[in-house]
Motif scaffolding. Structure first.
Motif, PDB file in Angstrom:
ATOM      1  N   ASN A 315       5.661  51.724  62.177  1.00 58.03           N
ATOM      2  CA  ASN A 315       4.261  51.482  61.835  1.00 58.03           C
ATOM      3  C   ASN A 315       4.203  50.543  60.635  1.00 58.03           C
ATOM      4  OD1 ASN A 315       3.223  53.256  63.797  1.00 58.03           O
ATOM      5  ND2 ASN A 315       3.540  55.007  62.441  1.00 58.03           N
ATOM      6  N   ILE A 316       3.869  49.290  60.880  1.00 53.37           N
ATOM      7  CA  ILE A 316       3.776  48.324  59.787  1.00 53.37           C
ATOM      8  C   ILE A 316       2.606  48.679  58.884  1.00 53.37           C
ATOM      9  CG2 ILE A 316       3.428  45.884  59.245  1.00 53.37           C
ATOM     10  CD1 ILE A 316       4.757  45.248  61.943  1.00 53.37           C
ATOM     11  N   ASN A 317       1.477  49.017  59.475  1.00 50.08           N
ATOM     12  CA  ASN A 317       0.319  49.522  58.754  1.00 50.08           C
ATOM     13  C   ASN A 317      -0.504  50.351  59.731  1.00 50.08           C
ATOM     14  OD1 ASN A 317      -1.333  47.638  60.235  1.00 50.08           O
ATOM     15  ND2 ASN A 317      -0.717  46.052  58.773  1.00 50.08           N
ATOM     16  N   ALA A 318      -1.712  50.731  59.328  1.00 46.42           N
ATOM     17  CA  ALA A 318      -2.527  51.620  60.153  1.00 46.42           C
ATOM     18  C   ALA A 318      -2.906  50.996  61.478  1.00 46.42           C
ATOM     19  CB  ALA A 318      -3.776  52.044  59.388  1.00 46.42           C
ATOM     20  N   GLU A 319      -2.918  49.644  61.562  1.00 46.52           N
ATOM     21  CA  GLU A 319      -3.337  48.970  62.781  1.00 46.52           C
ATOM     22  C   GLU A 319      -2.193  48.391  63.595  1.00 46.52           C
ATOM     23  OE1 GLU A 319      -4.703  48.058  59.761  1.00 46.52           O
ATOM     24  OE2 GLU A 319      -6.487  49.334  59.984  1.00 46.52           O
ATOM     25  N   THR A 320      -1.034  48.191  62.995  1.00 51.05           N
ATOM     26  CA  THR A 320       0.023  47.394  63.621  1.00 51.05           C
ATOM     27  C   THR A 320       1.313  48.188  63.736  1.00 51.05           C
ATOM     28  OG1 THR A 320      -0.960  45.451  62.574  1.00 51.05           O
ATOM     29  CG2 THR A 320       1.183  45.160  63.591  1.00 51.05           C
ATOM     30  N   MET A 321       1.903  48.139  64.941  1.00 50.78           N
ATOM     31  CA  MET A 321       3.183  48.820  65.173  1.00 50.78           C
ATOM     32  C   MET A 321       4.167  47.852  65.812  1.00 50.78           C
ATOM     33  SD  MET A 321       4.111  52.165  67.553  1.00 50.78           S
ATOM     34  CE  MET A 321       3.536  53.371  66.368  1.00 50.78           C
ATOM     35  N   PHE A 322       5.417  47.940  65.368  1.00 47.70           N
ATOM     36  CA  PHE A 322       6.517  47.157  65.943  1.00 47.70           C
ATOM     37  C   PHE A 322       7.412  48.087  66.740  1.00 47.70           C
ATOM     38  CE2 PHE A 322      11.024  46.010  65.582  1.00 47.70           C
ATOM     39  CZ  PHE A 322      11.017  44.773  66.204  1.00 47.70           C
ATOM     40  N   LYS A 323       7.884  47.593  67.895  1.00 47.52           N
ATOM     41  CA  LYS A 323       8.777  48.394  68.734  1.00 47.52           C
ATOM     42  C   LYS A 323       9.902  47.528  69.254  1.00 47.52           C
ATOM     43  CE  LYS A 323       8.718  51.710  72.568  1.00 47.52           C
ATOM     44  NZ  LYS A 323       7.847  52.449  73.505  1.00 47.52           N
ATOM     45  N   SER A 324      11.101  48.099  69.275  1.00 46.31           N
ATOM     46  CA  SER A 324      12.279  47.432  69.833  1.00 46.31           C
ATOM     47  C   SER A 324      12.954  48.379  70.811  1.00 46.31           C
ATOM     48  CB  SER A 324      13.266  47.050  68.727  1.00 46.31           C
ATOM     49  OG  SER A 324      14.502  46.608  69.267  1.00 46.31           O
ATOM     50  N   VAL A 325      13.309  47.853  71.999  1.00 43.86           N
ATOM     51  CA  VAL A 325      14.017  48.635  73.011  1.00 43.86           C
ATOM     52  C   VAL A 325      15.253  47.849  73.430  1.00 43.86           C
ATOM     53  CG1 VAL A 325      13.902  49.765  75.249  1.00 43.86           C
ATOM     54  CG2 VAL A 325      11.839  49.612  73.833  1.00 43.86           C
ATOM     55  N   THR A 326      16.422  48.401  73.142  1.00 49.64           N
ATOM     56  CA  THR A 326      17.701  47.791  73.504  1.00 49.64           C
ATOM     57  C   THR A 326      18.394  48.705  74.510  1.00 49.64           C
ATOM     58  OG1 THR A 326      17.876  46.943  71.240  1.00 49.64           O
ATOM     59  CG2 THR A 326      19.861  46.853  72.606  1.00 49.64           C
ATOM     60  N   ALA A 327      18.906  48.142  75.603  1.00 50.55           N
ATOM     61  CA  ALA A 327      19.436  49.028  76.647  1.00 50.55           C
ATOM     62  C   ALA A 327      20.584  48.379  77.401  1.00 50.55           C
ATOM     63  CB  ALA A 327      18.329  49.416  77.626  1.00 50.55           C
ATOM     64  N   HIS A 328      21.467  49.239  77.896  1.00 43.43           N
ATOM     65  CA  HIS A 328      22.531  48.861  78.831  1.00 43.43           C
ATOM     66  C   HIS A 328      22.557  49.896  79.940  1.00 43.43           C
ATOM     67  CE1 HIS A 328      26.399  47.569  80.468  1.00 43.43           C
ATOM     68  NE2 HIS A 328      26.731  48.856  80.504  1.00 43.43           N
ATOM     69  N   ARG A 329      22.699  49.434  81.198  1.00 42.84           N
ATOM     70  CA  ARG A 329      22.807  50.346  82.322  1.00 42.84           C
ATOM     71  C   ARG A 329      23.819  49.797  83.319  1.00 42.84           C
ATOM     72  NH1 ARG A 329      19.572  54.424  82.100  1.00 42.84           N
ATOM     73  NH2 ARG A 329      20.282  55.071  84.166  1.00 42.84           N
ATOM     74  N   SER A 330      24.396  50.715  84.112  1.00 43.84           N
ATOM     75  CA  SER A 330      25.332  50.310  85.160  1.00 43.84           C
ATOM     76  C   SER A 330      25.381  51.393  86.223  1.00 43.84           C
ATOM     77  CB  SER A 330      26.735  50.067  84.587  1.00 43.84           C
ATOM     78  OG  SER A 330      27.269  51.261  84.049  1.00 43.84           O
ATOM     79  N   SER A 331      25.832  51.003  87.398  1.00 41.42           N
ATOM     80  CA  SER A 331      26.022  51.980  88.471  1.00 41.42           C
ATOM     81  C   SER A 331      27.113  51.481  89.413  1.00 41.42           C
ATOM     82  CB  SER A 331      24.720  52.211  89.254  1.00 41.42           C
ATOM     83  OG  SER A 331      24.431  51.113  90.098  1.00 41.42           O
ATOM     84  N   ARG A 332      27.653  52.412  90.191  1.00 37.94           N
ATOM     85  CA  ARG A 332      28.667  52.083  91.187  1.00 37.94           C
ATOM     86  C   ARG A 332      28.493  53.032  92.370  1.00 37.94           C
ATOM     87  NH1 ARG A 332      33.045  48.901  91.483  1.00 37.94           N
ATOM     88  NH2 ARG A 332      34.762  49.443  92.873  1.00 37.94           N
ATOM     89  N   SER A 333      28.543  52.456  93.576  1.00 39.81           N
ATOM     90  CA  SER A 333      28.329  53.251  94.786  1.00 39.81           C
ATOM     91  C   SER A 333      29.414  52.972  95.804  1.00 39.81           C
ATOM     92  CB  SER A 333      26.969  52.904  95.424  1.00 39.81           C
ATOM     93  OG  SER A 333      25.907  53.102  94.528  1.00 39.81           O
ATOM     94  N   TYR A 334      29.908  54.038  96.427  1.00 39.87           N
ATOM     95  CA  TYR A 334      30.759  53.952  97.607  1.00 39.87           C
ATOM     96  C   TYR A 334      29.916  54.468  98.771  1.00 39.87           C
ATOM     97  CZ  TYR A 334      34.618  53.448  94.307  1.00 39.87           C
ATOM     98  OH  TYR A 334      35.450  53.013  93.306  1.00 39.87           O
ATOM     99  N   ALA A 335      29.630  53.597  99.731  1.00 34.72           N
ATOM    100  CA  ALA A 335      28.660  53.932 100.775  1.00 34.72           C
ATOM    101  C   ALA A 335      29.239  53.687 102.155  1.00 34.72           C
ATOM    102  CB  ALA A 335      27.382  53.118 100.582  1.00 34.72           C
ATOM    103  N   PRO A 336      29.780  54.701 102.812  1.00 32.29           N
ATOM    104  CA  PRO A 336      30.212  54.551 104.210  1.00 32.29           C
ATOM    105  C   PRO A 336      29.013  54.677 105.149  1.00 32.29           C
ATOM    106  CG  PRO A 336      30.831  56.713 103.364  1.00 32.29           C
ATOM    107  CD  PRO A 336      30.118  56.016 102.251  1.00 32.29           C
ATOM    108  N   ILE A 337      28.644  53.585 105.801  1.00 33.69           N
ATOM    109  CA  ILE A 337      27.458  53.558 106.657  1.00 33.69           C
ATOM    110  C   ILE A 337      27.914  53.446 108.108  1.00 33.69           C
ATOM    111  CG2 ILE A 337      25.278  52.404 107.139  1.00 33.69           C
ATOM    112  CD1 ILE A 337      25.556  51.112 104.322  1.00 33.69           C
ATOM    113  N   ASP A 338      27.658  54.486 108.874  1.00 31.57           N
ATOM    114  CA  ASP A 338      28.040  54.505 110.287  1.00 31.57           C
ATOM    115  C   ASP A 338      26.807  54.177 111.112  1.00 31.57           C
ATOM    116  OD1 ASP A 338      28.910  55.104 112.878  1.00 31.57           O
ATOM    117  OD2 ASP A 338      30.321  56.612 112.132  1.00 31.57           O
ATOM    118  N   PHE A 339      26.642  52.891 111.457  1.00 27.94           N
ATOM    119  CA  PHE A 339      25.445  52.472 112.183  1.00 27.94           C
ATOM    120  C   PHE A 339      25.294  53.194 113.520  1.00 27.94           C
ATOM    121  CE2 PHE A 339      26.108  48.237 109.908  1.00 27.94           C
ATOM    122  CZ  PHE A 339      25.112  48.479 108.970  1.00 27.94           C
TER     123      PHE A 339
END
Length: 778
Positions: A315-339
């Motif tokens: 909260n910089i003052n009563a009217e003003t707010m600063f926000k920072s969002v820093t992120a890292h994400r990852s995923s891994r999938s093994y998907a056997p698909i039998d059509f």
């Protein structure tokens, strides 16, 4: 304390813009809201961040539905796919073959194919962090403050790939006091869920907390050949966080989460007999299978997702707010698909998906007497990778390898502001400039035999010449776009408010991840060079008009919206076999195209009524008319407009929901409390799983018509009910819940490959389920 200052700022914001819209309440009024603020008639006000600043949901000039964590607990919703029944013009479902990969469509716009390179049309967010890939985006509800569903393009505040809307998971902040909660569920199909949550202050300024959960269930069906479970569930998840509050103006949160899905592959149900010599007929059980593929390069199916984020509010003052969002994400999938879903390696696809992303966003929020708004800067870098074999057991067998390695870099600057012209009228304006850059490496090659390619476990594989071999220097594109927004709010009377808005958005251009350049004469023919440019970005422009009313001292809330969307360059994926000179299949080519024009218009109605102090009714009705106007497809040397032969997928024309909740005081276990009985009926009109459903005059497309018609699901109704007791101090809650009580069978996805061993397979929504839930807060 920071909380009191925040509430003071929120009240200022609500008072300053109260002329914009009347109350929109969460659905339905069953529990305390996120903000804990009561409105007239005993209804609960809900605080959301739909416009990236905290405000009462009734002050948001657009179509937003929010469910608080208390509501989610009370209704015992398993995951966000259950919102499909109660949110207008919204389809959320598990993708083909998994429990945790999400397919999302809002107002006719979305993306079903999870292959690397295809972008979503609905943005999914976890605490303001965009989830760039659908793998792992469908998680169990176990640690949420609320869920918000924003309908319509959100290009100004949320950027590219939110052209249909956005779904936001918002997790709980830690309590300043020690807490511990245990939740469990036991149900049919041997359901066994357990969640443990706790937090504690380490000092006056530091709090730590964590949640662990395990979600387990036997299959709805079986593999009739080997006895393995089908449609089972085996998911474990955890989340930890640390929050630092040095003073009333500064809040810092470091959070991390991890999900591991070890469920069996979800195998489809064959709608047609198997090929000769077996000619196996369709099985009796809709959740049963004969599939034989269960591993990818020796690895059982598994989807793992993890991420970490650092959020700073100042909260910089009563009217003003600063926000920072820093992120890292990852995923891994093994998907056997039998059509083919048969006990033979006829037509199947072992696949590996992986992705990672890094993002940074800075926001500056201002809340004044006349002006309110937010401005920000966003950057994200992502990589999506997959490699899969398509095993085709004909002419001695072939393994068709596809490998995609796709990098994206996106940066954007945005601003959104509203100005109170008078006590009864306000205007809003916003815009976002986005620079979107993409590079891709695509490799396709055919190997002899069914043992797979060297990449997926067969180092001795003999390969033919590559069908496609393009590096990131060969496939590069940059798209830039400005997406504006205009709106107004007009208070006609104390009970009725009107809003109007114009919003635009775009989904980035991309390359066909199944690109096969042998199908266009080689890598450097004019047709191939054109294909290497990729397809154009999707663009939408939506005009929306809404009326939001609060009647009978707030005991009746109604929300109505009409919208019209101009949809351009619709990206439609597909694939076809390729043939050698002897007429034998020698490859598998993508057919990604832009459908030039489409028009979408619709109506949405929501209502909540508190009939008596104990009885509440809620309802939803939505209608959408989505039509392709131009979709040019090559037929020999000419172009044919196939728009009149197509339907929007995952978009029922009509949807409805009617619910009733009755509460009365009941004492149990020596405790005072309330019993709540709720019923819900939801209806969906006919749903198509693919676009082409009528004859086009193009042989390759017309072959799909009967198959795609088989995958269509006619209109159906589902009935859910629950009985929940909550103690007066809200520490203890016990419930009995049933879903799909009439045990309806309804299709939610499928594969149409009738030309390959008569293969048309479908996936069904959950059968009748019931469970006993209990939770206790210490």
């Amino acid at each position: 304390m920071r909380v009191s200052k925040h509430n003071f700022m929120l009240r200022r914001s609500a008072a300053a813009v109260m002329m914009t819209l009347p109350a929109i309440y969460s659905h339905p009024a069953l529990a305390q809201s996120a903000g804990g603020e009561k409105a007239e008639g005993g209804m609960d006000r809900v605080i959301v961040t739909a416009r990236k600043r905290e405000e009462l949901i009734q002050d948001v000039p657009g179509a937003v539905t929010a469910l608080s964590g208390a509501q989610l607990d009370k209704k015992a919703l398993p995951d966000i796919t259950a919102l499909t029944d109660i949110v207008p013009n919204t389809t959320l479902k598990a993708s083909r073959g998994t429990n945790t990969t999400l397919t999302a469509f809002i107002r006719g716009i979305g993306q079903q194919d999870p292959v690397a390179g295809y972008e979503q049309g609905v943005g999914i967010y976890l605490d303001d962090v965009y989830l760039a890939r659908p793998q792992g985006a469908l998680t169990d509800i176990y640690d949420l403050e609320r869920i918000e569903v924003l309908r319509g393009p959100q290009g100004t505040l949320y950027g590219r790939n939110t052209i249909g809307g956005a779904v936001k998971y918002v997790t709980r902040k830690l309590s300043p006091n020690p807490t511990f909660e245990i939740k469990g569920a036991l149900g049919n199909y041997s359901q066994r869920d357990l969640v443990l949550k706790g937090s504690t202050p380490v000092s006056d300024i530091l709090r730590i907390g964590g949640t662990v959960g395990t979600f387990n269930r036997d299959g709805f069906g079986k593999n009739v050949i080997n006895g393995r479970e089908n449609y089972n569930k085996d998911v474990n998840a955890a989340r930890i966080s640390a929050e630092l509050v040095p003073n009333s103006d500064l809040f810092i949160r470091l959070a991390a989460d991890y999900t591991k899905d070890d469920s069996e592959p979800k195998q489809g149900y064959r709608l047609l007999n198997g090929p000769p010599p077996g000619n196996e007929p369709p099985l009796e059980g809709a959740y049963d299978t004969r599939a034989n593929l269960y591993k990818v390069n020796g690895h059982e199916q598994q989807v793992t997702t993890k991420g970490a984020s650092l959020t700073i509010d100042y909260n910089i003052n009563a009217e003003t707010m600063f926000k920072s969002v820093t992120a890292h994400r990852s995923s891994r999938s093994y998907a056997p698909i039998d059509f083919d879903s048969l006990n033979a390696p006829l037509w199947e696809a072992p696949a590996i998906y992986s992705d990672k992303q890094d993002s940074q966003e800075f926001q500056l929020t201002y809340t004044g007497a006349k002006w309110q708004g937010v401005a920000g800067l966003f950057y994200m870098k992502t990589n999506a990778f997959n490699e899969f074999d398509v095993l085709y057991n004909a002419a001695g067998g072939l393994s068709l390898l596809t490998r995609d390695d796709i990098d994206s870099r996106t940066w954007a600057v945005y601003a959104d502001a509203s100005y109170s012209v008078s006590d009864n009228f306000n205007v809003s304006i916003g815009g976002r400039w986005t620079d979107d850059e993409r590079e891709a490496a695509i490799y396709k090659r055919t190997y002899l035999g069914l043992a797979g390619s060297p990449n997926l476990g067969n180092p001795a594989a003999v390969g033919l010449a590559p069908n496609t071999d393009l590096g990131k220097g060969d496939l590069h594109r940059k798209d830039r776009k400005f997406t504006p927004k205009l709106g107004f709010g007009w208070k006609l009377s104390p009970e009725h408010n009107v809003y109007g808005s114009y919003q635009s958005g775009f989904k980035g251009g991309m390359f066909d991840p199944r690109m096969d350049l042998t199908a266009t004469g080689g890598p450097n023919t004019p047709a191939s060079l054109e294909k290497r440019k990729g397809v154009n970005p999707e663009e939408v422009d939506t005009v929306e008009l809404g009326l939001k009313s609060s009647l009978n001292s707030g005991r009746l809330q109604t929300n109505a919206a009409v919208f019209y969307t101009d949809y351009k360059n619709v990206q439609i994926p597909g694939s076809i076999p390729t043939f050698n000179a002897q007429g034998q299949v020698n490859g598998f080519a993508g057919t990604l195209t832009n459908a030039g024009k489409a028009k979408i218009k619709g109506l949405e109605l929501e209502a909540i009524a508190r009939v008596t102090d104990g009885l509440s009714l809620n309802g939803m009705l939505s209608y959408i008319d989505a039509e392709y106007k131009e979709w040019m497809v090559a037929s020999g040397a000419t172009l044919v407009n196939v728009a009149q032969s197509a339907e929007f997928q995952n978009t029922p024309k009509k949807s409805a929901n009617l619910g009733a909740t009755y509460e009365w005081p009941v004492s149990l276990f020596g405790r005072g409390g309330n019993m709540s009985f709720n019923n819900s009926l939801s209806y969906k009109d006919k749903v198509y799983q693919a676009e082409i459903v009528r004859l086009t005059g193009i042989a390759s497309m017309d072959a799909l018509v009967p198959q795609n018609q088989m995958l269509a699901q006619g209109g159906f109704t589902l009935w859910d009910a629950g009985l929940v007791w909550t103690s007066a101090d809200r520490r203890l809650q016990i419930g009995l819940h049933g879903r799909n009580l009439t045990d309806k069978r309804y299709k939610v996805a499928g594969y149409a490959f009738g030309g390959f061993f008569n293969t048309v397979t479908t996936y069904y929504g959950d059968p009748r389920t019931y469970k006993l839930t209990a939770s206790y807060k210490f």
